[in-house]
Design an enzyme around this catalytic site. Sequence first.
Site: not given
Length: 250
Positions: A135, A148
């Site tokens: 990501s 995250y």
Amino acid sequence: MKTALVTGASSGFGAAICRRLVAEGYAVVGTARRGDKLEALRAELGDNFMPVVMDVTEPASIDAAFAQIQQRCTSLDVLVNNAGLALGVEKAQQANAANWERMIATNVTGLALVTHRALPAMVAANRGLIINIGSTAGSVPYPGGNVYGATKAFVKQFSRNLRADLSGTRVRVTNIEPGLCSGTEFSMVRLDGNAEAVAELYRDVEAIRPQDIAETVAWVCQLPAHMNINSMEIMPVAQSYAALSVARNL
Ligand SMILES: NC(=O)c1ccc[n+]([C@@H]2O[C@H](COP(=O)([O-])OP(=O)(O)OC[C@H]3O[C@@H](n4cnc5c(N)ncnc54)[C@H](OP(=O)(O)O)[C@@H]3O)[C@@H](O)[C@H]2O)c1
């Protein structure tokens, strides 16, 4: 027939990648926890899609899934490590520790253990492609990104370290790092089912779609065997960088 294993196949990117790879002529094994969603995909895609229930946070579930997979496929040409999740947008000082543990168990430990299971056969066959779904959060810090983003930084460095270990073999590794994407369950999961907050996040924004990520995966898969794409960062045109924040009068 080439074979692919796609984790997190029950929704979002994973389901789109399965659809695309089956259309490209692959036999695809799709895994996730929700067997009913995988069965629906099998009804849609036919016998070239094999649903296998696997929870990447449970080593016994990974073992059982690989035993099933090995009955059908002797070797894997492609592994797409896509299963993953974000939980919460709170700052670290307010975050829920159980959410942190689950993100690490899924995005870090799960991804590493699935890779550990698939890798020896790829090396023995001296071919294969591992595509990790990282990501932009693994490179770009933002408030609330804390664990995250750190799990996706792990995915980035793990991908590069795999390249180092696989030197001298024909096994390839690519880290795809998407930015804002709509049309998946990601934000509903992250925002704990708060549909209004999800709608606000995507309001008036043309985000990346799961088909775009599937297109990227299909492109990486069809490249000549001597080419390795180390990483690809993909954002919607509508998303970009902003200045660093400065707190005044501290
Ligand atoms: N959407 C975005 O904006 C975005 C941006 C950058 C990166 N990503 C990454 O892209 C990947 C796919 O996300 P998505 O947007 O497609 O989200 P999604 O629609 O929520 O899909 C996530 C998938 O992961 C699976 N999964 C979650 N926990 C699992 C577990 N313990 N064991 C096995 N499977 C598990 C889910 O299946 P079950 O619930 O059935 O197990 C689901 O199939 C994730 O790694 C995510 O971090 C997403």
